[in-house]
Design a protein around this motif. Sequence first.
Motif, PDB file in Angstrom:
ATOM      1  N   ARG A   1       0.835  -1.207   0.000  1.00  0.00           N
ATOM      2  CA  ARG A   1       0.000   0.000   0.000  1.00  0.00           C
ATOM      3  C   ARG A   1       0.863   1.248   0.000  1.00  0.00           C
ATOM      4  N   MET A   2       1.923   1.231   0.782  1.00  0.00           N
ATOM      5  CA  MET A   2       2.829   2.377   0.817  1.00  0.00           C
ATOM      6  C   MET A   2       3.521   2.545  -0.536  1.00  0.00           C
ATOM      7  N   GLY A   3       3.967   1.449  -1.118  1.00  0.00           N
ATOM      8  CA  GLY A   3       4.611   1.514  -2.427  1.00  0.00           C
ATOM      9  C   GLY A   3       3.657   2.038  -3.488  1.00  0.00           C
ATOM     10  N   LEU A   4       2.401   1.615  -3.427  1.00  0.00           N
ATOM     11  CA  LEU A   4       1.400   2.090  -4.369  1.00  0.00           C
ATOM     12  C   LEU A   4       1.171   3.589  -4.200  1.00  0.00           C
ATOM     13  N   ASN A   5       1.033   4.029  -2.968  1.00  0.00           N
ATOM     14  CA  ASN A   5       0.846   5.461  -2.719  1.00  0.00           C
ATOM     15  C   ASN A   5       2.041   6.266  -3.205  1.00  0.00           C
ATOM     16  N   ASN A   6       3.246   5.765  -2.970  1.00  0.00           N
ATOM     17  CA  ASN A   6       4.451   6.466  -3.427  1.00  0.00           C
ATOM     18  C   ASN A   6       4.495   6.569  -4.949  1.00  0.00           C
ATOM     19  N   LEU A   7       4.148   5.477  -5.634  1.00  0.00           N
ATOM     20  CA  LEU A   7       4.151   5.483  -7.094  1.00  0.00           C
ATOM     21  C   LEU A   7       3.120   6.483  -7.633  1.00  0.00           C
ATOM     22  N   LEU A   8       1.943   6.490  -7.040  1.00  0.00           N
ATOM     23  CA  LEU A   8       0.907   7.419  -7.487  1.00  0.00           C
ATOM     24  C   LEU A   8       1.307   8.868  -7.226  1.00  0.00           C
TER      25      LEU A   8
ATOM     26  N   ARG B   1       4.398   9.995  -7.266  1.00  0.00           N
ATOM     27  CA  ARG B   1       5.388  10.350  -8.291  1.00  0.00           C
ATOM     28  C   ARG B   1       4.709  10.668  -9.615  1.00  0.00           C
ATOM     29  N   ARG B   2       3.650   9.949  -9.905  1.00  0.00           N
ATOM     30  CA  ARG B   2       2.937  10.136 -11.179  1.00  0.00           C
ATOM     31  C   ARG B   2       2.047  11.379 -11.155  1.00  0.00           C
ATOM     32  N   TYR B   3       1.290  11.560 -10.055  1.00  0.00           N
ATOM     33  CA  TYR B   3       0.261  12.589 -10.018  1.00  0.00           C
ATOM     34  C   TYR B   3       0.546  13.745  -9.058  1.00  0.00           C
ATOM     35  N   GLY B   4       1.564  13.644  -8.263  1.00  0.00           N
ATOM     36  CA  GLY B   4       1.860  14.709  -7.305  1.00  0.00           C
ATOM     37  C   GLY B   4       0.863  14.728  -6.158  1.00  0.00           C
ATOM     38  N   ALA B   5       0.586  15.932  -5.691  1.00  0.00           N
ATOM     39  CA  ALA B   5      -0.261  16.092  -4.510  1.00  0.00           C
ATOM     40  C   ALA B   5      -1.681  15.578  -4.713  1.00  0.00           C
ATOM     41  N   GLY B   6      -2.141  15.468  -5.933  1.00  0.00           N
ATOM     42  CA  GLY B   6      -3.496  15.003  -6.206  1.00  0.00           C
ATOM     43  C   GLY B   6      -3.614  13.507  -6.371  1.00  0.00           C
ATOM     44  N   ALA B   7      -2.609  12.755  -5.964  1.00  0.00           N
ATOM     45  CA  ALA B   7      -2.583  11.301  -6.182  1.00  0.00           C
ATOM     46  C   ALA B   7      -3.802  10.595  -5.600  1.00  0.00           C
ATOM     47  N   ALA B   8      -4.254  11.024  -4.444  1.00  0.00           N
ATOM     48  CA  ALA B   8      -5.386  10.356  -3.790  1.00  0.00           C
ATOM     49  C   ALA B   8      -6.658  10.433  -4.631  1.00  0.00           C
ATOM     50  N   ASN B   9      -6.755  11.423  -5.499  1.00  0.00           N
ATOM     51  CA  ASN B   9      -7.933  11.566  -6.345  1.00  0.00           C
ATOM     52  C   ASN B   9      -7.975  10.530  -7.466  1.00  0.00           C
ATOM     53  N   HIS B  10      -6.887   9.826  -7.693  1.00  0.00           N
ATOM     54  CA  HIS B  10      -6.801   8.865  -8.785  1.00  0.00           C
ATOM     55  C   HIS B  10      -6.986   7.419  -8.331  1.00  0.00           C
ATOM     56  N   LEU B  11      -7.001   7.193  -7.021  1.00  0.00           N
ATOM     57  CA  LEU B  11      -7.122   5.844  -6.462  1.00  0.00           C
ATOM     58  C   LEU B  11      -8.448   5.723  -5.723  1.00  0.00           C
ATOM     59  N   ARG B  12      -9.169   4.642  -6.020  1.00  0.00           N
ATOM     60  CA  ARG B  12     -10.424   4.364  -5.323  1.00  0.00           C
ATOM     61  C   ARG B  12     -10.433   2.902  -4.900  1.00  0.00           C
TER      62      ARG B  12
ATOM     63  N   GLN C   1       1.157  -4.121 -11.703  1.00  0.00           N
ATOM     64  CA  GLN C   1       0.659  -3.727 -13.025  1.00  0.00           C
ATOM     65  C   GLN C   1       1.086  -2.311 -13.397  1.00  0.00           C
ATOM     66  N   LEU C   2       0.987  -1.392 -12.449  1.00  0.00           N
ATOM     67  CA  LEU C   2       1.345  -0.007 -12.754  1.00  0.00           C
ATOM     68  C   LEU C   2       2.842   0.144 -13.022  1.00  0.00           C
ATOM     69  N   ARG C   3       3.661  -0.603 -12.311  1.00  0.00           N
ATOM     70  CA  ARG C   3       5.111  -0.540 -12.572  1.00  0.00           C
ATOM     71  C   ARG C   3       5.422  -1.009 -13.988  1.00  0.00           C
ATOM     72  N   ARG C   4       4.742  -2.050 -14.442  1.00  0.00           N
ATOM     73  CA  ARG C   4       4.945  -2.512 -15.823  1.00  0.00           C
ATOM     74  C   ARG C   4       4.435  -1.477 -16.822  1.00  0.00           C
ATOM     75  N   GLN C   5       3.286  -0.931 -16.534  1.00  0.00           N
ATOM     76  CA  GLN C   5       2.644   0.017 -17.449  1.00  0.00           C
ATOM     77  C   GLN C   5       3.377   1.352 -17.490  1.00  0.00           C
ATOM     78  N   TRP C   6       3.824   1.834 -16.343  1.00  0.00           N
ATOM     79  CA  TRP C   6       4.425   3.165 -16.250  1.00  0.00           C
ATOM     80  C   TRP C   6       5.933   3.131 -16.116  1.00  0.00           C
ATOM     81  N   GLY C   7       6.548   1.976 -16.224  1.00  0.00           N
ATOM     82  CA  GLY C   7       7.983   1.852 -16.001  1.00  0.00           C
ATOM     83  C   GLY C   7       8.821   2.815 -16.809  1.00  0.00           C
ATOM     84  N   HIS C   8       8.400   3.146 -18.009  1.00  0.00           N
ATOM     85  CA  HIS C   8       9.161   4.047 -18.869  1.00  0.00           C
ATOM     86  C   HIS C   8       9.104   5.489 -18.378  1.00  0.00           C
ATOM     87  N   LEU C   9       8.186   5.787 -17.462  1.00  0.00           N
ATOM     88  CA  LEU C   9       8.040   7.165 -16.996  1.00  0.00           C
ATOM     89  C   LEU C   9       8.992   7.520 -15.867  1.00  0.00           C
ATOM     90  N   PHE C  10       9.605   6.519 -15.241  1.00  0.00           N
ATOM     91  CA  PHE C  10      10.423   6.796 -14.055  1.00  0.00           C
ATOM     92  C   PHE C  10      11.846   6.349 -14.278  1.00  0.00           C
TER      93      PHE C  10
END
Length: 84
Positions: free
Chosen positions: A8-15, A17-28, A75-84
Amino acid sequence: MPPSEHYRMGLNNLLQRRYGAGAANHLRWESFRTGTDHFPTWTFIAYVDGFEYGRGCGRDQGTAKEVAAEGTLSQLRRQWGHLF
């Protein structure tokens, strides 16, 4: 860090990095319980931007959510791996 919060912490950290301060708005999270009061099974589903990315089941909410977070993070690491 308790093991039950590792993914859960790793997921929050990844989000973040991707979305910044608004990360919580992208996860449900969606959850439901089946079984009896004495022997429940919890299911958690993680949605990112409205798409299901992970699903987990367990005897308690923390375990089920952690399993769902693990699948989502993978899944997100595979999908977004090129972004980081």
